[in-house]
Design an enzyme around this catalytic site. Structure first.
Site, mmCIF file in Angstrom:
data_model
loop_
_atom_site.group_PDB
_atom_site.id
_atom_site.type_symbol
_atom_site.label_atom_id
_atom_site.label_comp_id
_atom_site.label_asym_id
_atom_site.label_seq_id
_atom_site.Cartn_x
_atom_site.Cartn_y
_atom_site.Cartn_z
ATOM 1 N N ASP A 396 10.206 100.828 -29.468
ATOM 2 C CA ASP A 396 10.586 100.263 -30.757
ATOM 3 C C ASP A 396 12.001 100.762 -31.051
ATOM 4 O O ASP A 396 12.406 101.811 -30.536
ATOM 5 C CB ASP A 396 9.607 100.746 -31.827
ATOM 6 C CG ASP A 396 10.068 100.389 -33.225
ATOM 7 O OD1 ASP A 396 10.351 99.212 -33.468
ATOM 8 O OD2 ASP A 396 10.163 101.308 -34.053
ATOM 9 N N ASP A 596 6.859 104.508 -33.885
ATOM 10 C CA ASP A 596 6.803 105.532 -34.918
ATOM 11 C C ASP A 596 5.388 105.904 -35.313
ATOM 12 O O ASP A 596 5.184 106.778 -36.151
ATOM 13 C CB ASP A 596 7.614 105.112 -36.158
ATOM 14 C CG ASP A 596 7.042 103.860 -36.824
ATOM 15 O OD1 ASP A 596 5.910 103.476 -36.499
ATOM 16 O OD2 ASP A 596 7.741 103.287 -37.673
ATOM 17 N N ASP A 600 3.841 100.453 -35.758
ATOM 18 C CA ASP A 600 3.719 100.068 -34.350
ATOM 19 C C ASP A 600 2.309 100.310 -33.810
ATOM 20 O O ASP A 600 2.091 100.243 -32.602
ATOM 21 C CB ASP A 600 4.722 100.855 -33.490
ATOM 22 C CG ASP A 600 6.151 100.447 -33.800
ATOM 23 O OD1 ASP A 600 6.416 99.246 -33.888
ATOM 24 O OD2 ASP A 600 6.993 101.345 -33.972
#
Length: 703
Positions: A396, A596, A600
């Site tokens: 991410d 995180d 996610d």
């Protein structure tokens, strides 16, 4: 449903752990029970409407073992190290006594005339008295319909002792040296093994000892002086200092703390002093969450460990069949009763499955402990297996590779040299704003010692910007149409800079004082300082890195170019991230997703291995199987390397344990291995498993 964790006393081997585990699982209301032979701890999940803690204690005692001084609910720590050290001390004395009493047998082996009565007395004392813990274990195993390591030892040494006594009486050849040396080597091996266990468990015990004592209550305000350990999770109320958070993050650089900063239990205050307000309930601090996660990782069996358990379940009966076949074969073909008993004893002693039972939990213990020292929280033993096949690591962007908040990167005034005046007006306009870019402007002004300009009648226009009045003249900060609506025009030179900033995927705002444009500011979510190293380290391991983000394509491309990532997916929503992971898996690739740990979560769960980056309360709710406490992306490669080393150690342990038995049992049955050497080999096979597991930490430190 309730979970309780407690120590088991009296366990000597993996078979002991299985006996206790089976006893606990038979208690009505127990949903799951795991007993770790390395840590000596049991973790039990039970229905508290059907079972109570004292039912668990009774089950353990009925199986012939004891329970530690107390129980801890929800996985809170229980100190068993003192008991382990006591066992080491007692075993050390037993080893010395057994060694001294083995000297007559040793002298006899080298041809010195030793009275048979002395050899017999020494052998009976060593086997019966000093070997009593093994025989007691045999009784426990047989009472519960099991036959494990202790049963093999008792039958092997007992048959050798009884045969030798009969042979001495009947004028045949006694083998008093065989059972004497076997028990001596077993005691020596157990003594070394217990020392290795204490060493392997020291990292976990270190976590349990970090609490300062009784935690203050939530909401209480306490003073933390220089050098003191912080007593609970909380928020700094006043004062400032630097705090050593290495036990949580693995990072040695102290973290600066001031009013409003979060602090965590167990970390060490530096030279300053501050007061803090406790924000966590007793037993709910981040440190407690870490300990619970570590204990969960140690108590949960990985797929390879469950496979080993199945093998062990049929191993001991197979050994008894081989021993019986050995006796029958030597009596039938050689008509030699003495050798039939001797070689059957060698088979029984050689086959003790202790090394097989320790192979996986010992490596997991060392790997998880080393991870906790480095700020890498391995929450599930299955993560160790998943890591070995990972081919693609998807990251991410926001908060993972980047800092997660905008920073002021550029400030350009239309009149050269007036950048401070530009920043002063911007800080004045943003002083009362809660927008993330406002924080970036104020941080930049503070860093450059620029005071905010006095602004009256401040107002925010959502999606446009902010405006107010200075010296009676309206000032605006925001997007281009909002600012130029005052009649301000953008000089050609400024327009070129604005276009360049936008190509770099930066967010641009303009500032005007009335109809006069003063300049522009550019913002960007900057990369973390070690983001480039993170990608380089993964490439060095032969892994492919990819970028997945909900941001627009221009921003994603800019970050990808800076990190040299070509596998980029932009405008991806949280649910779509999980679908993207699944699409990569359909290509036959094993995927790790790094995020995180909150937004996610779908992708972290869908991936073959979920790695969450974050600190603080996010850890408790993270969906990742591995958590990087410091939030450093460079730790991802380190976590994968540690996981692979740990799984490699597990495979090595199991390989040599299986090879040891596959090669040794036929040789023992055919008479090529003396029972004394079989006892020594069995004892030190367990030690070799623990020693090989401890190499994980040494290899990580050299990496």
């Amino acid at each position: 449903m309730k979970q309780v964790s407690f120590g088991i006393t009296g366990m000597d081997c993996a078979s002991c752990a299985v006996t206790v585990q089976d006893a606990l699982r038979k208690v009505d209301g127990v949903m799951q029970a795991q007993v770790n032979p390395v840590t000596g701890k049991a973790t039990v999940e039970y229905d508290e409407t059907k079972a109570k803690p004292h039912h668990l204690v009774l089950a353990v005692k009925a199986s012939g073992y004891g329970v530690g001084e107390g129980m801890s609910h929800h996985g809170e720590g229980l100190d068993e190290q003192d008991h382990a050290r006591h066992v080491i001390s007692v075993r050390g004395l037993e080893v010395i006594v057994a060694g001294v009493l083995s000297l007559p047998a040793l002298a006899s082996m080298f041809g010195f005339p030793i009275p048979g009565g002395m050899l017999a007395i020494a052998a009976w004392y060593v086997v019966v008295k000093l070997g009593w813990p093994f025989h007691k274990g045999t009784w426990r195993e047989l009472a519960h319909g099991r036959a494990g390591m202790d049963t093999l030892i008792t039958i092997g040494t007992g048959s050798a002792l009884l045969w030798s006594s009969y042979a001495a009486y009947a004028g045949g050849r006694p083998y008093f040296d065989v059972p004497t040396f076997i028990i001596f080597f077993l005691l020596l091996g157990k003594w070394i093994e217990n020392r290795q266990r204490v060493s392997a468990g020291s990292a976990i015990q270190g976590l349990l000892e970090l609490h300062t004592g009784e935690s203050p209550e939530r909401g209480e305000v306490v003073m933390v002086k220089s050098g003191e350990r912080i007593p609970a999770d909380g928020e700094v109320v006043s004062g400032a200092s630097s705090v050593d958070e290495s036990l949580l993050t693995g990072e040695s650089v102290p973290v600066e703390k001031w009013e409003g900063s979060r602090v965590f239990a167990g970390t060490v205050n530096g030279l300053g002093a501050f007061t803090m307000r406790v924000t966590s309930e007793a037993g709910q601090a981040l440190l407690d969450e870490i300990v619970r996660s570590v204990e969960h990782a140690l108590s949960e069996k990985s797929p390879i460990e469950r496979y080993t358990d199945k093998v062990s379940a049929v191993f001991v009966p197979t050994v008894f069949l081989i021993a019986c076949a050995t006796v029958g074969g030597w009596l039938w073909f050689a008509h030699d009763a003495a050798h039939a008993v001797e070689y059957a004893v060698a088979v029984l002693i050689f086959a003790c499955p202790c090394a097989l039972g320790l192979a996986t939990p010992a490596a997991i213990l060392v790997g998880v402990g080393e991870g906790s020292r480095r700020g890498i929280l391995i929450k599930d033993g299955a993560a160790l297996e998943a890591s070995r096949n990972i081919q693609v690591v998807l990251f991410d962007k926001t908060g993972t590779l980047t800092q997660g908040h905008p920073s002021l990167t550029d400030a350009l005034a239309c009149v050269p040299g007036q950048e401070k005046e530009l920043l002063s007006l911007a800080a004045g306009l943003e002083r009362l704003s809660s927008h993330p870019m406002a924080s970036a402007v104020l941080a930049a002004a503070t860093e450059r010692t620029v005071a905010p300009a006095p602004i009256d009648r401040f107002e925010t226009v959502p999606g446009q910007g902010v405006h107010g009045f200075m010296d009676g003249v309206e000032c605006r900060l925001g997007i281009e149409p909002f600012v130029t609506a005052l009649g301000a025009t953008i000089p050609e030179d400024m327009a070129r800079h604005v276009a360049a900033w936008r190509r770099e995927a930066k967010t641009v705002v303009l500032i005007a004082h009335g109809s006069r444009l003063l300049g522009g500011l550019a913002f960007q979510d900057r990369l973390k300082t070690d983001a480039k190293r993170a990608i380089a380290d993964l490439r060095a391991m032969g892994l492919e890195a990819g970028l997945v983000t909900g941001d627009h394509a221009a921003t994603a491309r800019a970050v990808g170019e800076e990190l040299d990532i070509t596998n980029i997916h932009a405008d991806v929503l949280p649910i779509a991230k999980a679908e993207l992971v699944q699409s990569v898996q359909r290509e036959g690739k094993h995927v790790a997703f790094v995020g995180d740990g909150i937004n996610d979560a779908p992708a972290l769960v869908r991936a073959d291995l979920g790695i969450a980056l974050g600190t603080g309360a996010e850890i408790a709710t993270s969906a990742g199987e591995i958590v990087i406490m410091s939030g450093s992306p460079a730790k991802v490669a380190e976590a994968l390397r540690l996981s692979r080393l740990t799984f490699s150690a597990i495979r090595q342990n199991l390989f040599w344990a299986f090879v040891y038995n596959a090669l040794g049992l036929p040789l023992a049955a055919l008479g090529y291995i003396h029972p004394v050497f079989a006892g020594a080999a069995m004892a030190f096979s367990s030690v070799s498993v623990l020693a090989n597991s401890l190499r994980i930490a040494r290899r990580m430190r050299k990496a």
